[in-house]
Write a protein that holds these residues in place. Structure first.
Motif, PDB file in Angstrom:
ATOM      1  N   GLU A  81      12.279   2.037   2.668  1.00 21.71           N
ATOM      2  CA  GLU A  81      11.849   3.081   1.743  1.00 21.71           C
ATOM      3  C   GLU A  81      11.508   2.421   0.417  1.00 21.71           C
ATOM      4  O   GLU A  81      12.285   1.615  -0.094  1.00 21.71           O
ATOM      5  CB  GLU A  81      12.952   4.115   1.543  1.00 21.71           C
ATOM      6  CG  GLU A  81      12.582   5.204   0.569  1.00 21.71           C
ATOM      7  CD  GLU A  81      13.696   6.202   0.340  1.00 21.71           C
ATOM      8  OE1 GLU A  81      13.459   7.178  -0.384  1.00 21.71           O
ATOM      9  OE2 GLU A  81      14.811   6.003   0.865  1.00 21.71           O
ATOM     10  N   VAL A  82      10.359   2.773  -0.143  1.00 17.72           N
ATOM     11  CA  VAL A  82       9.960   2.227  -1.439  1.00 17.72           C
ATOM     12  C   VAL A  82      10.678   3.022  -2.523  1.00 17.72           C
ATOM     13  O   VAL A  82      10.491   4.229  -2.652  1.00 17.72           O
ATOM     14  CB  VAL A  82       8.432   2.293  -1.637  1.00 17.72           C
ATOM     15  CG1 VAL A  82       8.049   1.769  -3.011  1.00 17.72           C
ATOM     16  CG2 VAL A  82       7.718   1.511  -0.547  1.00 17.72           C
ATOM     17  N   MET A  83      11.534   2.340  -3.278  1.00 14.88           N
ATOM     18  CA  MET A  83      12.316   2.989  -4.317  1.00 14.88           C
ATOM     19  C   MET A  83      11.662   2.881  -5.701  1.00 14.88           C
ATOM     20  O   MET A  83      11.818   3.765  -6.531  1.00 14.88           O
ATOM     21  CB  MET A  83      13.716   2.371  -4.387  1.00 14.88           C
ATOM     22  CG  MET A  83      14.498   2.470  -3.090  1.00 14.88           C
ATOM     23  SD  MET A  83      14.796   4.157  -2.572  1.00 14.88           S
ATOM     24  CE  MET A  83      15.994   4.678  -3.761  1.00 14.88           C
ATOM     25  N   HIS A  84      10.942   1.770  -5.937  1.00 14.46           N
ATOM     26  CA  HIS A  84      10.375   1.528  -7.261  1.00 14.46           C
ATOM     27  C   HIS A  84       9.190   0.585  -7.137  1.00 14.46           C
ATOM     28  O   HIS A  84       9.208  -0.330  -6.319  1.00 14.46           O
ATOM     29  CB  HIS A  84      11.441   0.905  -8.176  1.00 14.46           C
ATOM     30  CG  HIS A  84      10.957   0.610  -9.545  1.00 14.46           C
ATOM     31  ND1 HIS A  84      10.774   1.570 -10.495  1.00 14.46           N
ATOM     32  CD2 HIS A  84      10.582  -0.558 -10.123  1.00 14.46           C
ATOM     33  CE1 HIS A  84      10.330   1.011 -11.611  1.00 14.46           C
ATOM     34  NE2 HIS A  84      10.204  -0.282 -11.397  1.00 14.46           N
ATOM     35  N   LYS A  85       8.161   0.845  -7.928  1.00 13.19           N
ATOM     36  CA  LYS A  85       7.033  -0.083  -8.041  1.00 13.19           C
ATOM     37  C   LYS A  85       6.805  -0.326  -9.531  1.00 13.19           C
ATOM     38  O   LYS A  85       6.490   0.599 -10.270  1.00 13.19           O
ATOM     39  CB  LYS A  85       5.774   0.486  -7.405  1.00 13.19           C
ATOM     40  CG  LYS A  85       5.822   0.483  -5.879  1.00 13.19           C
ATOM     41  CD  LYS A  85       4.546   0.980  -5.279  1.00 13.19           C
ATOM     42  CE  LYS A  85       3.613  -0.181  -5.064  1.00 13.19           C
ATOM     43  NZ  LYS A  85       2.406   0.206  -4.295  1.00 13.19           N
ATOM     44  N   ALA A  86       6.984  -1.551  -9.952  1.00 13.72           N
ATOM     45  CA  ALA A  86       6.797  -1.891 -11.350  1.00 13.72           C
ATOM     46  C   ALA A  86       5.304  -1.943 -11.672  1.00 13.72           C
ATOM     47  O   ALA A  86       4.487  -2.281 -10.820  1.00 13.72           O
ATOM     48  CB  ALA A  86       7.450  -3.232 -11.666  1.00 13.72           C
ATOM     49  N   PRO A  87       4.933  -1.623 -12.903  1.00 10.66           N
ATOM     50  CA  PRO A  87       3.516  -1.670 -13.277  1.00 10.66           C
ATOM     51  C   PRO A  87       2.990  -3.103 -13.369  1.00 10.66           C
ATOM     52  O   PRO A  87       3.762  -4.057 -13.403  1.00 10.66           O
ATOM     53  CB  PRO A  87       3.492  -0.992 -14.650  1.00 10.66           C
ATOM     54  CG  PRO A  87       4.872  -1.132 -15.177  1.00 10.66           C
ATOM     55  CD  PRO A  87       5.790  -1.168 -13.990  1.00 10.66           C
ATOM     56  N   GLY A 144       0.792  -1.221   0.000  1.00 10.25           N
ATOM     57  CA  GLY A 144       0.000   0.000   0.000  1.00 10.25           C
ATOM     58  C   GLY A 144       0.824   1.272   0.000  1.00 10.25           C
ATOM     59  O   GLY A 144       0.272   2.360  -0.140  1.00 10.25           O
ATOM     60  N   LEU A 145       2.137   1.157   0.146  1.00 11.09           N
ATOM     61  CA  LEU A 145       3.007   2.335   0.136  1.00 11.09           C
ATOM     62  C   LEU A 145       3.243   2.829  -1.285  1.00 11.09           C
ATOM     63  O   LEU A 145       3.195   2.055  -2.240  1.00 11.09           O
ATOM     64  CB  LEU A 145       4.354   2.004   0.779  1.00 11.09           C
ATOM     65  CG  LEU A 145       4.352   1.674   2.268  1.00 11.09           C
ATOM     66  CD1 LEU A 145       5.746   1.223   2.698  1.00 11.09           C
ATOM     67  CD2 LEU A 145       3.899   2.860   3.085  1.00 11.09           C
ATOM     68  N   LYS A 146       3.528   4.113  -1.404  1.00 10.38           N
ATOM     69  CA  LYS A 146       3.856   4.714  -2.698  1.00 10.38           C
ATOM     70  C   LYS A 146       5.371   4.901  -2.797  1.00 10.38           C
ATOM     71  O   LYS A 146       6.075   4.858  -1.789  1.00 10.38           O
ATOM     72  CB  LYS A 146       3.165   6.064  -2.832  1.00 10.38           C
ATOM     73  CG  LYS A 146       1.646   5.980  -2.844  1.00 10.38           C
ATOM     74  CD  LYS A 146       1.057   7.352  -2.996  1.00 10.38           C
ATOM     75  CE  LYS A 146      -0.435   7.429  -3.003  1.00 10.38           C
ATOM     76  NZ  LYS A 146      -1.235   6.293  -2.955  1.00 10.38           N
ATOM     77  N   VAL A 147       5.857   5.126  -3.999  1.00  5.80           N
ATOM     78  CA  VAL A 147       7.286   5.371  -4.213  1.00  5.80           C
ATOM     79  C   VAL A 147       7.709   6.589  -3.398  1.00  5.80           C
ATOM     80  O   VAL A 147       7.038   7.625  -3.418  1.00  5.80           O
ATOM     81  CB  VAL A 147       7.585   5.580  -5.715  1.00  5.80           C
ATOM     82  CG1 VAL A 147       9.032   5.992  -5.919  1.00  5.80           C
ATOM     83  CG2 VAL A 147       7.276   4.330  -6.497  1.00  5.80           C
ATOM     84  N   GLY A 148       8.795   6.451  -2.647  1.00 12.49           N
ATOM     85  CA  GLY A 148       9.307   7.520  -1.800  1.00 12.49           C
ATOM     86  C   GLY A 148       8.851   7.445  -0.357  1.00 12.49           C
ATOM     87  O   GLY A 148       9.409   8.109   0.497  1.00 12.49           O
ATOM     88  N   ASP A 149       7.827   6.637  -0.070  1.00  9.60           N
ATOM     89  CA  ASP A 149       7.346   6.486   1.308  1.00  9.60           C
ATOM     90  C   ASP A 149       8.362   5.720   2.151  1.00  9.60           C
ATOM     91  O   ASP A 149       8.987   4.776   1.685  1.00  9.60           O
ATOM     92  CB  ASP A 149       6.014   5.740   1.353  1.00  9.60           C
ATOM     93  CG  ASP A 149       4.836   6.590   0.913  1.00  9.60           C
ATOM     94  OD1 ASP A 149       5.014   7.809   0.746  1.00  9.60           O
ATOM     95  OD2 ASP A 149       3.740   6.023   0.735  1.00  9.60           O
TER      96      ASP A 149
END
Length: 78
Positions: free
Chosen positions: A42-48, A9-14
Motif C-alpha cells: 500500500e502506498v502510504m506517502h509520496k514525497a514531492p 505509477g501508484l497513487k497514495v492509498g492504492d
C-alpha cells in the motif's frame, strides 16, 4: 487480466500486488525486507519532486521508503 506497471505509477492509498522485480537493478536488501513477487503493498506517502515513496508491506506489516528511481524497477498489478 491485469496489466503490470511500475510501482511509481501508484497513487497514495492504492493497494497492489508485486508481480515482478528487476533483480539486476535492485539491491538485495529489498528482498530481505520482503519486497517479493506476490507481496501486497500500500502506498502510504509520496514525497514531492521525485522524492521517496513510503510503502506499507501488508504481508509483513513493515513500513519502508524507497527511491522513485528504484520503484520503476518493481512491477505491480492493481
Amino acid at each position: 487480466m491485469q496489466k503490470s506497471f511500475s510501482l511509481d505509477g501508484l497513487k497514495v492509498g492504492d493497494v497492489a500486488k508485486i508481480s515482478d522485480l528487476n533483480s539486476t537493478e535492485l539491491p538485495s536488501k529489498f528482498f530481505e525486507m520482503g519486497l517479493l513477487p506476490g507481496c501486497m503493498v500500500e502506498v502510504m506517502h509520496k514525497a514531492p519532486f521525485n522524492g521517496p515513496i513510503g510503502l506499507h508491506l501488508l504481508s509483513t506489516n513493515n513500513l519502508i521508503a524507497i527511491r522513485k528511481s528504484e520503484a520503476v524497477h518493481i512491477l505491480v498489478e492493481k
